[in-house]
Design a protein around this motif. Structure first.
Motif, PDB file in Angstrom:
ATOM      1  N   ARG A   1      44.681 -18.349 -18.904  1.00 17.39           N
ATOM      2  CA  ARG A   1      43.425 -17.907 -20.237  1.00 17.39           C
ATOM      3  C   ARG A   1      44.513 -17.180 -21.503  1.00 17.39           C
ATOM      4  O   ARG A   1      43.974 -17.476 -22.590  1.00 17.39           O
ATOM      5  CB  ARG A   1      43.016 -16.937 -19.416  1.00 17.39           C
ATOM      6  N   MET A   2      45.492 -17.103 -21.053  1.00 15.32           N
ATOM      7  CA  MET A   2      46.413 -15.908 -21.710  1.00 15.32           C
ATOM      8  C   MET A   2      47.130 -16.982 -23.145  1.00 15.32           C
ATOM      9  O   MET A   2      47.071 -17.373 -24.040  1.00 15.32           O
ATOM     10  CB  MET A   2      47.770 -15.262 -20.967  1.00 15.32           C
ATOM     11  N   ALA A   3      47.542 -18.301 -21.689  1.00 13.03           N
ATOM     12  CA  ALA A   3      48.723 -19.330 -22.954  1.00 13.03           C
ATOM     13  C   ALA A   3      47.800 -19.974 -24.071  1.00 13.03           C
ATOM     14  O   ALA A   3      47.955 -20.710 -24.974  1.00 13.03           O
ATOM     15  CB  ALA A   3      49.232 -20.718 -22.165  1.00 13.03           C
ATOM     16  N   SER A   4      46.592 -20.449 -23.178  1.00 11.52           N
ATOM     17  CA  SER A   4      46.172 -21.861 -24.065  1.00 11.52           C
ATOM     18  C   SER A   4      44.360 -20.985 -24.438  1.00 11.52           C
ATOM     19  O   SER A   4      43.810 -22.101 -25.735  1.00 11.52           O
ATOM     20  CB  SER A   4      45.065 -23.084 -23.103  1.00 11.52           C
ATOM     21  N   LYS A   5      44.642 -19.905 -24.545  1.00 11.36           N
ATOM     22  CA  LYS A   5      43.694 -18.866 -25.757  1.00 11.36           C
ATOM     23  C   LYS A   5      41.761 -19.686 -24.393  1.00 11.36           C
ATOM     24  O   LYS A   5      41.270 -19.962 -25.239  1.00 11.36           O
ATOM     25  CB  LYS A   5      43.630 -19.257 -26.474  1.00 11.36           C
ATOM     26  N   GLY A   6      41.422 -20.481 -23.157  1.00  9.83           N
ATOM     27  CA  GLY A   6      40.501 -20.707 -23.472  1.00  9.83           C
ATOM     28  C   GLY A   6      40.469 -21.895 -22.808  1.00  9.83           C
ATOM     29  O   GLY A   6      39.663 -22.444 -22.168  1.00  9.83           O
ATOM     30  N   VAL A   7      41.597 -22.601 -23.852  1.00  9.05           N
ATOM     31  CA  VAL A   7      41.368 -24.072 -23.604  1.00  9.05           C
ATOM     32  C   VAL A   7      41.807 -24.580 -22.101  1.00  9.05           C
ATOM     33  O   VAL A   7      43.234 -23.849 -21.958  1.00  9.05           O
ATOM     34  CB  VAL A   7      42.189 -24.395 -24.680  1.00  9.05           C
ATOM     35  N   PRO A   8      41.356 -25.819 -21.793  1.00  9.80           N
ATOM     36  CA  PRO A   8      42.605 -25.864 -20.668  1.00  9.80           C
ATOM     37  C   PRO A   8      44.111 -26.430 -20.156  1.00  9.80           C
ATOM     38  O   PRO A   8      44.687 -26.113 -19.837  1.00  9.80           O
ATOM     39  CB  PRO A   8      41.791 -26.394 -19.587  1.00  9.80           C
ATOM     40  N   GLU A   9      44.240 -26.625 -21.509  1.00  9.80           N
ATOM     41  CA  GLU A   9      45.253 -28.125 -21.394  1.00  9.80           C
ATOM     42  C   GLU A   9      45.866 -27.392 -23.446  1.00  9.80           C
ATOM     43  O   GLU A   9      44.790 -27.516 -24.498  1.00  9.80           O
ATOM     44  CB  GLU A   9      45.225 -29.103 -21.656  1.00  9.80           C
ATOM     45  N   LEU A  10      46.865 -27.519 -23.500  1.00  9.76           N
ATOM     46  CA  LEU A  10      47.610 -27.901 -25.244  1.00  9.76           C
ATOM     47  C   LEU A  10      47.473 -28.842 -25.343  1.00  9.76           C
ATOM     48  O   LEU A  10      47.936 -29.510 -24.443  1.00  9.76           O
ATOM     49  CB  LEU A  10      48.434 -26.751 -25.172  1.00  9.76           C
ATOM     50  N   ARG A  11      47.154 -29.168 -26.726  1.00  4.49           N
ATOM     51  CA  ARG A  11      47.699 -30.639 -26.423  1.00  4.49           C
ATOM     52  C   ARG A  11      48.118 -30.814 -28.397  1.00  4.49           C
ATOM     53  O   ARG A  11      47.974 -30.428 -29.011  1.00  4.49           O
ATOM     54  CB  ARG A  11      45.657 -31.627 -27.129  1.00  4.49           C
ATOM     55  N   ILE A  12      49.016 -32.163 -28.673  1.00  2.00           N
ATOM     56  CA  ILE A  12      49.656 -32.086 -29.441  1.00  2.00           C
ATOM     57  C   ILE A  12      49.908 -33.317 -30.005  1.00  2.00           C
ATOM     58  O   ILE A  12      50.850 -33.462 -28.813  1.00  2.00           O
ATOM     59  CB  ILE A  12      51.696 -31.474 -29.533  1.00  2.00           C
ATOM     60  N   GLY A  13      48.981 -34.071 -30.226  1.00  5.26           N
ATOM     61  CA  GLY A  13      49.039 -35.385 -30.861  1.00  5.26           C
ATOM     62  C   GLY A  13      48.801 -36.360 -29.652  1.00  5.26           C
ATOM     63  O   GLY A  13      47.961 -35.654 -28.452  1.00  5.26           O
ATOM     64  N   ARG A  14      49.377 -37.700 -28.636  1.00  7.91           N
ATOM     65  CA  ARG A  14      49.359 -38.197 -27.631  1.00  7.91           C
ATOM     66  C   ARG A  14      49.667 -36.757 -26.692  1.00  7.91           C
ATOM     67  O   ARG A  14      50.174 -37.218 -25.481  1.00  7.91           O
ATOM     68  CB  ARG A  14      50.107 -39.384 -27.345  1.00  7.91           C
ATOM     69  N   LEU A  15      50.639 -35.381 -26.663  1.00  2.54           N
ATOM     70  CA  LEU A  15      50.896 -35.013 -25.726  1.00  2.54           C
ATOM     71  C   LEU A  15      50.282 -33.524 -25.317  1.00  2.54           C
ATOM     72  O   LEU A  15      49.448 -33.333 -26.099  1.00  2.54           O
ATOM     73  CB  LEU A  15      51.642 -33.696 -26.109  1.00  2.54           C
ATOM     74  N   ARG A  16      50.126 -33.743 -24.424  1.00  2.00           N
ATOM     75  CA  ARG A  16      49.204 -32.507 -23.956  1.00  2.00           C
ATOM     76  C   ARG A  16      49.593 -31.980 -22.602  1.00  2.00           C
ATOM     77  O   ARG A  16      50.105 -32.232 -21.451  1.00  2.00           O
ATOM     78  CB  ARG A  16      48.018 -33.544 -22.325  1.00  2.00           C
ATOM     79  N   VAL A  17      49.641 -30.303 -22.520  1.00  2.00           N
ATOM     80  CA  VAL A  17      50.560 -29.832 -21.429  1.00  2.00           C
ATOM     81  C   VAL A  17      49.675 -29.149 -21.001  1.00  2.00           C
ATOM     82  O   VAL A  17      48.341 -27.999 -21.554  1.00  2.00           O
ATOM     83  CB  VAL A  17      51.496 -28.480 -22.287  1.00  2.00           C
ATOM     84  N   ASP A  18      49.658 -29.008 -19.780  1.00  6.82           N
ATOM     85  CA  ASP A  18      49.113 -27.574 -18.677  1.00  6.82           C
ATOM     86  C   ASP A  18      50.486 -26.492 -18.349  1.00  6.82           C
ATOM     87  O   ASP A  18      50.877 -26.538 -17.126  1.00  6.82           O
ATOM     88  CB  ASP A  18      48.426 -28.763 -16.893  1.00  6.82           C
ATOM     89  N   LEU A  19      49.628 -25.575 -18.649  1.00  5.24           N
ATOM     90  CA  LEU A  19      50.543 -24.213 -18.987  1.00  5.24           C
ATOM     91  C   LEU A  19      50.909 -23.496 -17.562  1.00  5.24           C
ATOM     92  O   LEU A  19      51.886 -23.352 -16.766  1.00  5.24           O
ATOM     93  CB  LEU A  19      50.251 -23.519 -20.068  1.00  5.24           C
ATOM     94  N   PRO A  20      49.905 -23.533 -16.892  1.00  5.46           N
ATOM     95  CA  PRO A  20      50.114 -22.286 -15.876  1.00  5.46           C
ATOM     96  C   PRO A  20      50.040 -23.490 -14.749  1.00  5.46           C
ATOM     97  O   PRO A  20      50.769 -23.605 -13.453  1.00  5.46           O
ATOM     98  CB  PRO A  20      48.539 -21.902 -15.430  1.00  5.46           C
ATOM     99  N   GLY A  21      49.868 -25.192 -14.781  1.00  5.80           N
ATOM    100  CA  GLY A  21      50.306 -26.321 -13.733  1.00  5.80           C
ATOM    101  C   GLY A  21      51.652 -26.492 -13.678  1.00  5.80           C
ATOM    102  O   GLY A  21      51.929 -27.438 -12.916  1.00  5.80           O
ATOM    103  N   HIS A  22      52.100 -26.430 -14.738  1.00  7.14           N
ATOM    104  CA  HIS A  22      53.721 -26.584 -15.376  1.00  7.14           C
ATOM    105  C   HIS A  22      54.054 -28.281 -14.851  1.00  7.14           C
ATOM    106  O   HIS A  22      54.270 -28.969 -14.363  1.00  7.14           O
ATOM    107  CB  HIS A  22      54.279 -26.205 -14.337  1.00  7.14           C
ATOM    108  N   ARG A  23      52.653 -28.983 -16.342  1.00  8.23           N
ATOM    109  CA  ARG A  23      52.461 -30.003 -15.969  1.00  8.23           C
ATOM    110  C   ARG A  23      52.500 -30.785 -17.523  1.00  8.23           C
ATOM    111  O   ARG A  23      51.673 -30.411 -17.934  1.00  8.23           O
ATOM    112  CB  ARG A  23      51.336 -31.504 -15.052  1.00  8.23           C
ATOM    113  N   ALA A  24      52.545 -32.295 -18.122  1.00  2.98           N
ATOM    114  CA  ALA A  24      52.905 -32.479 -19.127  1.00  2.98           C
ATOM    115  C   ALA A  24      52.628 -33.949 -18.982  1.00  2.98           C
ATOM    116  O   ALA A  24      52.651 -34.378 -18.354  1.00  2.98           O
ATOM    117  CB  ALA A  24      53.945 -32.232 -19.773  1.00  2.98           C
ATOM    118  N   TRP A  25      51.590 -34.677 -20.224  1.00  7.17           N
ATOM    119  CA  TRP A  25      51.447 -35.900 -19.678  1.00  7.17           C
ATOM    120  C   TRP A  25      51.461 -36.245 -21.266  1.00  7.17           C
ATOM    121  O   TRP A  25      51.313 -35.787 -22.257  1.00  7.17           O
ATOM    122  CB  TRP A  25      50.404 -36.469 -19.848  1.00  7.17           C
ATOM    123  N   ILE A  26      51.667 -37.728 -21.284  1.00  4.35           N
ATOM    124  CA  ILE A  26      51.403 -38.182 -22.532  1.00  4.35           C
ATOM    125  C   ILE A  26      50.819 -39.695 -22.856  1.00  4.35           C
ATOM    126  O   ILE A  26      50.788 -40.739 -21.394  1.00  4.35           O
ATOM    127  CB  ILE A  26      53.015 -39.216 -23.134  1.00  4.35           C
TER     128      ILE A  26
END
Length: 224
Positions: free
Chosen positions: A118-143
């Motif tokens: 809730r804090m890190a992504s401000k209500g959005v489950p994942e952060l998306r930067i272009g093709r990069l996805r980051v799940d902050l609380p889950g400690h996972r990332a994808w291209i």
């Protein structure tokens, strides 16, 4: 993420700290309210795990002083104090969640993940930067749909930069986010983590740019 635990029961503090460190977080612990108040004033934290029955300063006072200074970090209260009136009082003071002792570590971890999401992504489950996805609380990332194989330190660098995407993050801020009081991160160790992260992001259209003498920035790279 860097988390402060304020808990005077050493067994509970050790168990909670161990499970958070296993999840890749940097963790500091204090045993009384006065030290918690000082730590929160002097160092940047992403989350506070707070016992109410602390010596020298009650946890409710620590919480009230934190919110009075404008501190917006999520606060998870863990306490032996039960009852609806007490829960309402603490939530009204500014706590984000409340867990009564004894509790299962699985439930504790789930509540931590929810608060950090809730804090890190401000209500959005994942952060998306272009093709990069980051799940902050889950400690996972994808291209795209391919998972990135990142060490805890590499993910820590990525998370710290992703939370400030398009903005400068200094070396000092990276070190603060990656290390607790009893850990050290050398300049060489940080450089190695950034180098390896860059290599793993190569070709995805998002990269880590060095701002010489100032720090780093995660940004989408220009084409051509």
């Amino acid at each position: 993420m860097r988390i402060l635990i304020a808990e005077d029961d050493t067994a509970i503090a050790a168990g909670v700290a161990a499970t958070l460190r296993h999840g890749g977080h940097a963790v500091d612990t204090v045993e009384d309210g006065a030290r918690a108040d000082t730590a929160l004033h002097d160092a940047p934290y992403d989350m506070l795990v707070l016992d109410l029955g602390l010596p020298r300063m009650d946890g409710a006072d620590v919480l009230q002083r934190l919110r009075g200074r404008g501190g917006e970090m999520p606060v998870l209260v863990i306490t032996a104090r039960e009852g609806l009136r007490e829960r309402v009082r603490v939530l009204d003071l500014g706590a984000d969640d409340y867990l009564v002792k004894p509790f299962a570590l699985d439930e504790f971890n789930a509540r931590v993940r929810a608060l950090l999401r809730r804090m890190a992504s401000k209500g959005v489950p994942e952060l998306r930067i272009g093709r990069l996805r980051v799940d902050l609380p889950g400690h996972r990332a994808w291209i795209d749909e391919e998972a990135l194989d990142l060490t805890a330190r590499e993910f820590g660098v990525l998370a710290a930069l992703a939370m400030r995407v398009g903005r400068l993050t200094s070396r000092a801020q990276l070190v603060e986010s990656l290390c607790s009081w009893d850990q050290e991160l050398t300049d060489n160790g940080l450089d190695i983590a950034i180098h390896r992260l860059r290599r793993k992001l190569r070709g995805c259209g998002t990269g880590v740019r060095t701002i010489r003498g100032l720090g780093y920035m995660l940004e989408e790279e220009a084409c051509g």
